[in-house]
Design an enzyme around this catalytic site. Structure first.
Site, short mmCIF file in Angstrom:
data_model
loop_
_atom_site.label_atom_id
_atom_site.label_comp_id
_atom_site.label_asym_id
_atom_site.label_seq_id
_atom_site.Cartn_x
_atom_site.Cartn_y
_atom_site.Cartn_z
N SER A 8 0.74 -1.29 -0.14
CA SER A 8 0.03 0.02 -0.10
C SER A 8 0.90 1.26 -0.01
O SER A 8 1.91 1.06 0.31
CB SER A 8 -0.96 -0.04 1.23
OG SER A 8 -1.55 1.24 1.35
N HIS A 9 0.19 2.19 -0.53
CA HIS A 9 0.96 3.65 -0.44
C HIS A 9 1.04 4.19 1.02
O HIS A 9 1.89 5.08 1.38
CB HIS A 9 0.37 4.53 -1.20
CG HIS A 9 0.44 4.65 -2.59
ND1 HIS A 9 -0.06 3.65 -3.58
CD2 HIS A 9 1.37 5.33 -3.35
CE1 HIS A 9 0.67 3.85 -4.68
NE2 HIS A 9 1.16 5.10 -4.53
N SER A 10 0.12 3.48 1.70
CA SER A 10 0.17 4.00 3.30
C SER A 10 0.52 2.88 4.38
O SER A 10 0.11 1.91 4.17
CB SER A 10 -1.35 4.43 3.63
OG SER A 10 -1.39 4.63 5.11
N GLY A 43 3.65 6.85 -0.06
CA GLY A 43 4.42 6.14 -1.36
C GLY A 43 4.73 4.79 -1.28
O GLY A 43 4.31 4.04 -0.42
N ASP A 65 -2.95 -1.63 -3.62
CA ASP A 65 -3.74 -0.60 -3.50
C ASP A 65 -3.83 0.06 -4.83
O ASP A 65 -4.77 -0.25 -5.46
CB ASP A 65 -3.78 0.44 -2.30
CG ASP A 65 -2.62 1.29 -2.01
OD1 ASP A 65 -1.82 0.93 -2.94
OD2 ASP A 65 -2.46 1.80 -0.88
#
Length: 124
Positions: A8-10, A43, A65
Site C-alpha cells: 500500500s501507499h500508506s 508512497g 492498493d
C-alpha cells in the site's frame, strides 16, 4: 504454505489490513505488510517490496492498493530471485486479502485460494 503480501501507499493502511486479517486467522496465516516509504511517508518503495519478496520462505499471493504500488510490485516480481511462486492479485486490497486469509486459514491451496477470491468478488 502460502503467505499474503499487502502493498500500500500508506504504512497505516497496510498495517491495518494486516491486523484485520490476522484477527480473522488467529495468526495462522503469514501476512506481510509493505506500506509507505522507509520514513513511513506516503508512497511505495520498489526496494522494500523487492526485499520482502526475496526474503519469502514460501509462495505468496500479493495484493496492492493503487497505481505505482501495482507497478512496483510487478517489477519486484519480475526481479524476484527465489524459487517460490509469487502471484499478484487484481482485487481490492481489503476484500481480496480478507477472502484469501480466510481461505488459507481453511487449508485451501494457493490455486483454490486464488479461485475463491475471484469467485467471491465476482458475486459482489
Amino acid at each position: 504454505m502460502t503467505s499474503i503480501v499487502i502493498v500500500s501507499h500508506s504504512y497505516k493502511i497496510a498495517e491495518g489490513v494486516k491486523d484485520l486479517n490476522l484477527q480473522m486467522t488467529d495468526n495462522d496465516v503469514n501476512i506481510i505488510d509493505v506500506g509507505g516509504l522507509d520514513d513511513k511517508g506516503i508512497g511505495t518503495s520498489f526496494d522494500r517490496i523487492l526485499s520482502v519478496i526475496n526474503e519469502l520462505d514460501d509462495d505468496a499471493i500479493c495484493f496492492y492498493d493503487i497505481g505505482s504500488a501495482g507497478m512496483n510490485l510487478d517489477m519486484a516480481i519480475e526481479m524476484y530471485e527465489g524459487s517460490h511462486r509469487i502471484e499478484k492479485m487484481e482485487a481490492p486490497v481489503v476484500e481480496g486479502s480478507f477472502i484469501a486469509s480466510v481461505a488459507l486459514k481453511s487449508n485451501m491451496t494457493m490455486d483454490e485460494t486464488i479461485a475463491e477470491v475471484k469467485e467471491q468478488l465476482k458475486n459482489d
